[in-house]
Design a protein around this motif. Structure first.
Motif, PDB file in Angstrom:
ATOM      1  N   GLY A  67       0.886  -1.060   0.029  1.00  0.00           N
ATOM      2  CA  GLY A  67      -0.139   0.004  -0.055  1.00  0.00           C
ATOM      3  C   GLY A  67       0.975   1.357  -0.074  1.00  0.00           C
ATOM      4  N   LEU A  68       1.867   1.308   0.849  1.00  0.00           N
ATOM      5  CA  LEU A  68       3.022   2.390   0.895  1.00  0.00           C
ATOM      6  C   LEU A  68       3.348   2.895  -0.278  1.00  0.00           C
ATOM      7  N   TYR A  69       3.782   1.688  -1.193  1.00  0.00           N
ATOM      8  CA  TYR A  69       4.563   1.958  -2.641  1.00  0.00           C
ATOM      9  C   TYR A  69       3.673   2.127  -3.612  1.00  0.00           C
ATOM     10  N   LEU A  70       2.474   1.761  -3.376  1.00  0.00           N
ATOM     11  CA  LEU A  70       1.267   2.225  -4.338  1.00  0.00           C
ATOM     12  C   LEU A  70       0.935   3.876  -4.213  1.00  0.00           C
ATOM     13  N   ASP A  71       1.187   4.159  -2.819  1.00  0.00           N
ATOM     14  CA  ASP A  71       0.723   5.624  -2.512  1.00  0.00           C
ATOM     15  C   ASP A  71       1.924   6.107  -3.020  1.00  0.00           C
ATOM     16  N   LEU A  72       3.069   5.813  -3.013  1.00  0.00           N
ATOM     17  CA  LEU A  72       4.344   6.677  -3.371  1.00  0.00           C
ATOM     18  C   LEU A  72       4.206   6.884  -4.981  1.00  0.00           C
ATOM     19  N   VAL A  73       3.876   5.732  -5.873  1.00  0.00           N
ATOM     20  CA  VAL A  73       3.758   6.038  -7.078  1.00  0.00           C
ATOM     21  C   VAL A  73       2.787   7.028  -7.682  1.00  0.00           C
ATOM     22  N   LYS A  74       1.524   6.985  -6.653  1.00  0.00           N
ATOM     23  CA  LYS A  74       0.531   7.875  -7.067  1.00  0.00           C
ATOM     24  C   LYS A  74       1.009   9.382  -7.004  1.00  0.00           C
ATOM     25  N   SER A  75       1.816   9.558  -5.714  1.00  0.00           N
ATOM     26  CA  SER A  75       2.389  10.814  -5.675  1.00  0.00           C
ATOM     27  C   SER A  75       3.344  11.550  -6.876  1.00  0.00           C
ATOM     28  N   PHE A  76       3.476  10.468  -7.830  1.00  0.00           N
ATOM     29  CA  PHE A  76       4.413  10.894  -8.847  1.00  0.00           C
ATOM     30  C   PHE A  76       3.428  10.878 -10.376  1.00  0.00           C
ATOM     31  N   GLY A 108       2.757  15.647  -4.966  1.00  0.00           N
ATOM     32  CA  GLY A 108       2.284  16.020  -3.594  1.00  0.00           C
ATOM     33  C   GLY A 108       2.049  14.786  -2.824  1.00  0.00           C
ATOM     34  N   LYS A 109       1.493  14.958  -1.509  1.00  0.00           N
ATOM     35  CA  LYS A 109       1.241  13.677  -0.730  1.00  0.00           C
ATOM     36  C   LYS A 109      -0.393  13.021  -1.299  1.00  0.00           C
ATOM     37  N   SER A 110      -0.080  11.968  -1.864  1.00  0.00           N
ATOM     38  CA  SER A 110      -1.259  11.411  -2.722  1.00  0.00           C
ATOM     39  C   SER A 110      -2.402  10.730  -1.603  1.00  0.00           C
ATOM     40  N   ALA A 111      -2.062  10.433  -0.453  1.00  0.00           N
ATOM     41  CA  ALA A 111      -2.964  10.128   0.692  1.00  0.00           C
ATOM     42  C   ALA A 111      -3.999  10.927   1.249  1.00  0.00           C
TER      43      ALA A 111
END
Length: 471
Positions: A67-76, A108-111
């Motif tokens: 989940g964290l790594y999917l959030d990371l790529v969403k931030s990009f 930015g912060k995707s979550a």
């Protein structure tokens, strides 16, 4: 070769993360420190810092990690299905690419709700279905690999404790979930691709044996599912976790001295556990009127119909059959002591053993040291050479272990002695010897369905066995 490939993959992943961290305004070196790296990702994506504590909880940590790594790529700005799938399955390709791609920038912060307002992304119906399917596959794979797995009894080796057609749930948690050693595999396939055949796994990446903490150790007489150790050999030569699943009873645990005398198991000099529903075969003689095949079928008694009749009986069935009016004599089909039987472990003339009269034999325990000589080599050579990965050879002046002369060996793993409850219709440890701890899959818990292929339309399901605990 596998370690080299794995090392290259790790380097590529960390290189990509370094670049993405820098784009997000963090120091690149922060991507190299496990746990702290995930804490930084939580900060980059707007997740609460306490999420990192969830990484310490088995099974939950897997969902949090991805989940964290999917959030990371969403931030990009990576929202599409293929981008998320690639993040999970091909991070060593996409992370370095995005890290060096000038068009990929930190948004930015995707979550956070603010991010979702500024960067709305509406999923198509196809994407909704694809996400649901992928989540279901990943979740089911994780549950099957780390929590609980369904298993069907294919043979009669455990009759009548377990019946052909019993569907079981096998717990991975009791003894500790085993981390996949061959992690790249087709979902839900064990070792062979459905329909097309061929390997359902890729051996380019292999991991060392590791097991997460469990609730208990294997106890003597537990019913255990394990990988069949003989598939280490050709023609299969399969990785440990892709070898066929077997189910037997662990009648001997590490350090035990085990023997059989006239089909009775002895452990450490005392009579072992006799399963109340275990079977043995008997020669049954009648007064010439014969036995009724339908009666035997109704009682679900395995049999060979000729005089004398060979019947596989539990103690309860034995008491019933011997009281039939036309039965004159019942003799257990037990081999004579000291009569060597072909195919019985260790298949060496020094040991004139058979399936009813066997041993004594010491089951290896981690840390136990055994002398290497003509008596012990037939018993433990395969363990030392195949299961523990050593080069072992006999020369004129003695034994050589990994090129060095040795007169003893200390075992690296625990081993178990697995036997079927249907003692005369079971291919088990009496045939192929010890089962290493890295072959252990899990503990059989209960029967959730029992299907009788010989039953009538209304009796195909054995209702009395549903949710039956396994003892």
């Amino acid at each position: 070769m596998g370690y080299i490939v794995f090392a290259i993959i790790l380097v590529l992943i960390h290189f990509g993360l370094w670049k993405l961290f820098v784009k997000a305004g963090r120091h690149g070196w922060e991507s190299l420190i496990p746990i702290y790296r995930e804490y930084v990702i939580a900060k980059i994506t707007g997740r609460p810092g306490w999420w990192i504590a969830l990484l310490l909880i088995p099974i939950v940590n897997i969902f949090i990690f991805f989940g964290l790594y999917l959030d990371l790529v969403k931030s990009f700005g990576k929202y599409r299905f293929w981008e998320h799938a690639a993040t999970i399955f091909l991070p060593f390709v996409v992370l370095p690419f995005w890290g060096n791609d000038l068009k990929t920038a930190y948004l930015g912060k995707s979550a956070t709700p603010e991010f979702r307002k500024e960067h709305p992304y509406k999923k198509s119906v196809a994407r909704e279905w694809a996400d649901a399917i992928v989540f279901a596959v990943v979740a089911a794979t994780l549950i099957r690999g780390f929590l609980i797995e369904a298993y069907m009894i294919p043979t009669g080796s455990m009759e009548k404790s377990l019946l052909v057609g019993d569907f079981l749930f096998v717990s991975k948690l009791n003894y500790g979930p085993r981390v996949p050693m061959t992690p790249v595999a087709f979902p839900f396939a064990h070792h062979t691709m459905p329909l097309t055949g061929g390997k359902a796994y890729w051996e380019g990446i292999k991991l060392k044996y590791n097991r997460l903490p469990g609730f208990q150790q294997i106890e003597r007489n537990d019913v255990v599912v394990f990988n069949y150790p003989m598939e280490a050999d050709p023609p299969f030569s399969r990785p440990i976790d892709k070898r066929e699943n077997y189910i037997k009873r662990a009648v001997g645990i590490p350090g035990d001295t085990l023997a059989l005398r006239e089909a009775q198991v002895y452990v450490n000099g005392k009579k072992g556990f006799n399963p109340p529903n275990g079977q043995l075969d008997y020669y049954v003689y009648t007064d010439g009127t014969g036995l009724n095949p339908k009666r035997l079928l109704d009682m679900r008694i395995e049999h060979h119909l000729r005089e004398p009749y060979l019947l596989f009986l539990t103690d309860k069935a034995y008491d019933e059959v011997k009281n039939w009016a036309n039965v004159t004599k019942i003799i257990p089909n037990i081999r004579h002591r000291d009569m060597a039987e072909p195919g019985v472990f260790p298949s060496n003339p020094l040991y004139a053993w058979n399936i009813d009269n066997f041993g004594p034999i010491i089951i290896p325990k981690k840390g136990w040291t055994v002398s290497l000589d003509t008596l012990t080599m037939p018993l433990y050579e395969r363990v030392i050479r195949v299961y523990e990965g050593n080069e072992l050879e006999s020369r004129e002046d003695g034994y050589y272990l990994n090129g060095n002369k040795a007169d003893s060996y200390t075992f690296k793993m625990d081993y178990y002695w697995m036997m079927g409850d249907n003692r005369h219709n079971s291919e088990d440890a009496r045939t192929w010897g010890f089962v290493p701890e890295d072959h252990i899959v899990g503990k059989a818990l209960f029967v959730w369905l029992s299907w009788d292929k010989d039953g009538t339309f209304l009796s195909k399901i054995r209702w009395n066995r549903l949710f039956m605990g396994i003892k």
